[in-house]
Design a protein around this motif. Structure first.
Motif, PDB file in Angstrom:
ATOM      1  N   ALA A  38       0.755  -1.080   0.042  1.00 17.97           N
ATOM      2  CA  ALA A  38      -0.037   0.115  -0.028  1.00 17.97           C
ATOM      3  C   ALA A  38       1.000   1.296  -0.318  1.00 17.97           C
ATOM      4  O   ALA A  38       0.311   2.287  -0.389  1.00 17.97           O
ATOM      5  CB  ALA A  38      -0.840   0.024   1.217  1.00 17.97           C
ATOM      6  N   LEU A  41       0.449   3.726  -2.920  1.00 12.18           N
ATOM      7  CA  LEU A  41      -0.519   4.293  -3.010  1.00 12.18           C
ATOM      8  C   LEU A  41      -0.175   5.797  -2.642  1.00 12.18           C
ATOM      9  O   LEU A  41       0.753   6.008  -1.798  1.00 12.18           O
ATOM     10  CB  LEU A  41      -1.638   4.084  -2.235  1.00 12.18           C
ATOM     11  N   GLN A  45      -5.013   8.713  -1.662  1.00  6.95           N
ATOM     12  CA  GLN A  45      -5.712   7.285  -1.591  1.00  6.95           C
ATOM     13  C   GLN A  45      -5.822   6.344  -0.587  1.00  6.95           C
ATOM     14  O   GLN A  45      -6.599   5.701  -0.454  1.00  6.95           O
ATOM     15  CB  GLN A  45      -4.931   6.586  -3.090  1.00  6.95           C
ATOM     16  N   LEU A  46      -4.651   6.294  -0.022  1.00  5.79           N
ATOM     17  CA  LEU A  46      -4.397   5.538   1.298  1.00  5.79           C
ATOM     18  C   LEU A  46      -5.547   6.356   2.342  1.00  5.79           C
ATOM     19  O   LEU A  46      -6.061   5.197   3.100  1.00  5.79           O
ATOM     20  CB  LEU A  46      -3.149   5.426   1.827  1.00  5.79           C
ATOM     21  N   GLY A  48      -8.281   7.632   1.797  1.00  3.26           N
ATOM     22  CA  GLY A  48      -9.461   7.403   1.243  1.00  3.26           C
ATOM     23  C   GLY A  48      -9.878   6.028   1.370  1.00  3.26           C
ATOM     24  O   GLY A  48     -10.986   5.624   1.971  1.00  3.26           O
ATOM     25  N   ALA A  49      -8.953   5.208   1.385  1.00  2.00           N
ATOM     26  CA  ALA A  49      -9.275   3.612   1.621  1.00  2.00           C
ATOM     27  C   ALA A  49      -9.535   3.386   3.068  1.00  2.00           C
ATOM     28  O   ALA A  49     -10.242   2.690   3.281  1.00  2.00           O
ATOM     29  CB  ALA A  49      -8.368   2.878   1.042  1.00  2.00           C
ATOM     30  N   LEU A  50      -8.660   4.000   3.655  1.00  3.99           N
ATOM     31  CA  LEU A  50      -8.796   3.714   5.287  1.00  3.99           C
ATOM     32  C   LEU A  50     -10.143   4.545   5.780  1.00  3.99           C
ATOM     33  O   LEU A  50     -10.708   3.787   6.634  1.00  3.99           O
ATOM     34  CB  LEU A  50      -7.787   4.574   6.212  1.00  3.99           C
ATOM     35  N   ALA A  52     -12.728   4.727   3.917  1.00  2.13           N
ATOM     36  CA  ALA A  52     -13.761   3.767   3.383  1.00  2.13           C
ATOM     37  C   ALA A  52     -13.896   2.374   4.411  1.00  2.13           C
ATOM     38  O   ALA A  52     -14.990   1.912   4.660  1.00  2.13           O
ATOM     39  CB  ALA A  52     -13.645   3.526   2.074  1.00  2.13           C
ATOM     40  N   ALA A  53     -12.682   2.012   4.713  1.00  2.00           N
ATOM     41  CA  ALA A  53     -12.542   0.898   5.546  1.00  2.00           C
ATOM     42  C   ALA A  53     -13.457   1.097   6.866  1.00  2.00           C
ATOM     43  O   ALA A  53     -14.332   0.154   7.290  1.00  2.00           O
ATOM     44  CB  ALA A  53     -11.323   0.289   5.778  1.00  2.00           C
ATOM     45  N   SER A  56     -17.150   0.907   6.557  1.00  2.00           N
ATOM     46  CA  SER A  56     -17.751  -0.292   6.047  1.00  2.00           C
ATOM     47  C   SER A  56     -18.599  -0.984   7.061  1.00  2.00           C
ATOM     48  O   SER A  56     -18.515  -0.740   7.997  1.00  2.00           O
ATOM     49  CB  SER A  56     -16.838  -0.930   5.261  1.00  2.00           C
ATOM     50  N   TRP A  64     -12.748  -8.686   5.141  1.00  2.00           N
ATOM     51  CA  TRP A  64     -11.165  -8.048   5.132  1.00  2.00           C
ATOM     52  C   TRP A  64     -10.664  -9.033   6.119  1.00  2.00           C
ATOM     53  O   TRP A  64      -9.152  -9.070   5.959  1.00  2.00           O
ATOM     54  CB  TRP A  64     -11.530  -6.649   5.249  1.00  2.00           C
TER      55      TRP A  64
END
Length: 106
Positions: A38, A41, A45-46, A48-50, A52-53, A56, A64
């Motif tokens: 990761a 990224l 981006q990282l 944003g992914a965190l 979203a995680a 979730s 996951w």
């Protein structure tokens, strides 16, 4: 007669231990980011992914978690069968949204 307790030194020792644990946790998060790839990224981006995680649903987090467990098991086999340790990232030690937020929801 009892010797009086030195609360100041005990408190300082606890503060030092807490700082060591926090530093170790941050280092392990960095190692996890690098181990998963990761770090390729961008920081946006990282993040944003965190985010979203962390937002979730439980079903997705469980999927996951299973994927993460498999990742660490593969790593243990590659290291000669030594038990993989996710570096304490699976235990919820408080704090905000952090790298293994999805893996902490078990």
């Amino acid at each position: 007669m009892r010797k009086p307790r030195d609360y100041d030194s005990q408190l300082k020792a606890l503060d030092d231990k807490a700082k060591q644990l926090k530093d170790a946790r941050q280092r392990q998060f960095g190692e996890l980011v690098a181990a998963t790839g990761a770090d390729a990224l961008s920081i946006e981006q990282l993040a944003g992914a965190l985010i979203a995680a962390a937002a979730s649903d439980l079903v997705t987090r469980e999927e996951w978690r299973k994927s993460g467990a498999a990742f660490f098991q593969r790593g243990a086999k590659a290291r000669g069968g030594a038990r993989a340790k996710p570096g304490g990232t699976a235990a919820n030690t408080g704090g905000g949204t952090s790298a293994p937020a999805a893996s902490r929801a078990s």
